[in-house]
Design a protein around this motif. Sequence first.
Motif, PDB file in Angstrom:
ATOM      1  N   SER A  64      39.106  47.899  26.885  1.00  0.00           N
ATOM      2  CA  SER A  64      40.233  47.227  26.414  1.00  0.00           C
ATOM      3  C   SER A  64      41.158  46.735  27.644  1.00  0.00           C
ATOM      4  O   SER A  64      42.281  46.082  27.844  1.00  0.00           O
ATOM      5  CB  SER A  64      41.337  48.192  25.870  1.00  0.00           C
ATOM      6  OG  SER A  64      40.663  49.245  25.812  1.00  0.00           O
ATOM      7  N   ARG A  65      40.821  46.958  29.030  1.00  0.00           N
ATOM      8  CA  ARG A  65      41.444  46.375  30.242  1.00  0.00           C
ATOM      9  C   ARG A  65      40.811  46.278  31.436  1.00  0.00           C
ATOM     10  O   ARG A  65      39.451  46.682  31.208  1.00  0.00           O
ATOM     11  CB  ARG A  65      42.440  47.478  30.374  1.00  0.00           C
ATOM     12  CG  ARG A  65      41.791  48.785  30.526  1.00  0.00           C
ATOM     13  CD  ARG A  65      42.722  49.972  30.372  1.00  0.00           C
ATOM     14  NE  ARG A  65      41.880  51.445  30.563  1.00  0.00           N
ATOM     15  CZ  ARG A  65      41.661  51.584  31.677  1.00  0.00           C
ATOM     16  NH1 ARG A  65      42.097  50.998  32.793  1.00  0.00           N
ATOM     17  NH2 ARG A  65      40.710  52.697  31.936  1.00  0.00           N
ATOM     18  N   PRO A  66      41.013  45.716  32.066  1.00  0.00           N
ATOM     19  CA  PRO A  66      40.112  45.207  33.475  1.00  0.00           C
ATOM     20  C   PRO A  66      40.374  46.643  34.207  1.00  0.00           C
ATOM     21  O   PRO A  66      40.855  47.345  34.218  1.00  0.00           O
ATOM     22  CB  PRO A  66      41.009  44.151  34.345  1.00  0.00           C
ATOM     23  CG  PRO A  66      42.471  44.357  33.949  1.00  0.00           C
ATOM     24  CD  PRO A  66      42.544  45.066  32.508  1.00  0.00           C
ATOM     25  N   SER A 108      46.923  49.878  32.280  1.00  0.00           N
ATOM     26  CA  SER A 108      45.771  50.362  33.005  1.00  0.00           C
ATOM     27  C   SER A 108      45.741  51.823  33.417  1.00  0.00           C
ATOM     28  O   SER A 108      44.811  52.506  33.758  1.00  0.00           O
ATOM     29  CB  SER A 108      45.458  49.166  34.126  1.00  0.00           C
ATOM     30  OG  SER A 108      46.636  49.049  34.810  1.00  0.00           O
TER      31      SER A 108
END
Lengths: 150, 346
Positions: free
Chosen positions: B146-148, B285
């Motif tokens: 879902s995130r970098p 994050s």
Amino acid sequence: MKLLRSGLVMLLLVASWSSGAQDLYMVRSQMAFPETMIALQKAIREQGYVLSRVQRVDIGLKKSGFKTDRYRVVFFGKPEQIEQYSKRYRDLVPYLPLKIAIFAEGDETLVLASSFQHLRPYFTQPELERQFDAWETDIQRILEQVRLSE
Amino acid sequence: MNTRLIRLFAVFTLLAMGGARAAAPDGESLYQQHCAACHGSDGSGGVGIPLNLPDFLAVASDDYLRNTLRNGRLGRVMPAFPMLSEAQVDAIIHTIRGWSDQPAPRYNDKPVQGDAGHGRQLFTQHCVACHGEHGQGGAGTGVTFSRPREAPIMAPALNNPGFQRSVSDAMLKATLLRGRRGTPMPSIKALGLSERDADDLVAWLRQLPPDERPARTNEEPIIRMESPYSFEETLDNLKKAITARNFRVIREQTLNNGFVDPGKEDRRQYIVYFCSFSFLNEALSIDPRVGLFLPCRVTLQETENGIELVTINPENLSHLFNNSELDKACARMHRLYVEILEEATL
């Protein structure tokens, strides 16, 4: 007096942590985000709650490189409970209405909510304790229904 | 529909009995219930790291799995599961084993002898980049899509007491020699290191001092400040204080909005939601679960005693997540809330 109170609170906190009581409830739905969202709203209603709002948490996430921008918080409650508890327990207000977060992870969706364990040491009124129990049971039921939806 | 109800009922009965006396627990459904949210339905990871990789299952003993599940990893998201019965734990292990056709490895308890000083040099040279100077592990959580993230999988904390108590010297050594294909974790042979070097690394890993965790204190669940101003003035001050910190007000509503007819809403309990890109980004994050408490929110209410501003206390919440990195972010968020409330009521 203050010391005694903090001592008591500590004791209660330690007791609740060591009992293995769950702090957060999180389930994975094997359905995609839109289907899971529908299942969640249905489950909330079926437990007898009113859904008051779906709040986006994802403004601009994709632009900043996140792979998903599907993150919402669903707010719900029973009108008479919201009314009653928000007036009677002013300190509880920041935790009302009840809420469940839902976010996409690839093709699947995660759904999570918090228990009331972290509030219990501070809200020891029997009426509230019973209400926390009831809310926890209902929230777990809602999540379990979402998890098993297909 | 009927079967679904029955399944639901069965799960609740199990829950109600604590599962303790349930005959032959179903490992698959226990896994789905307790682990899949983080480790993925098929063990491929999520908020947690993968459990289904052949190189992991080839070196992970049943004891390691059992201990990890019982001990959890304090401050590293992975919870402890003291409430599961022995039979339930065995069933979960059986399910995890089912993802690999290799037999479970067994290790002896013999300590590995090595030169910790040399191990330390090797660690600094080859491992610190991912596992951190003190072996405190990488930032963020598992492998969530879902995130970098810089690395596709977060490097675990090697100095975590829950890990140290769960792993044997022999398994540590086997892990280093083998590496984990499909993750950034290299085999030390690929780094040009020998078996002797593995012994030295193990000797050093065993000496890593655990992270100092701040003792859990009894943080009040809310932050509250009384305002000497009128309702409207306080609201105005509040919004100014929010924008002064580069946050944007994204929504205002009454607390009972959505629960009563629009005409009956009570403006004396009024919510202001605010957020900022960078804040949201950073928070998610560190731990994608924390969105449950976002966007930020302050409630303005008129009580018998006057006007007051209330918010959740992020420091009270941080304990829910078992994530030390998040604890630090929550401490910062606490300061932010206090600043905003102070400015609005000063």
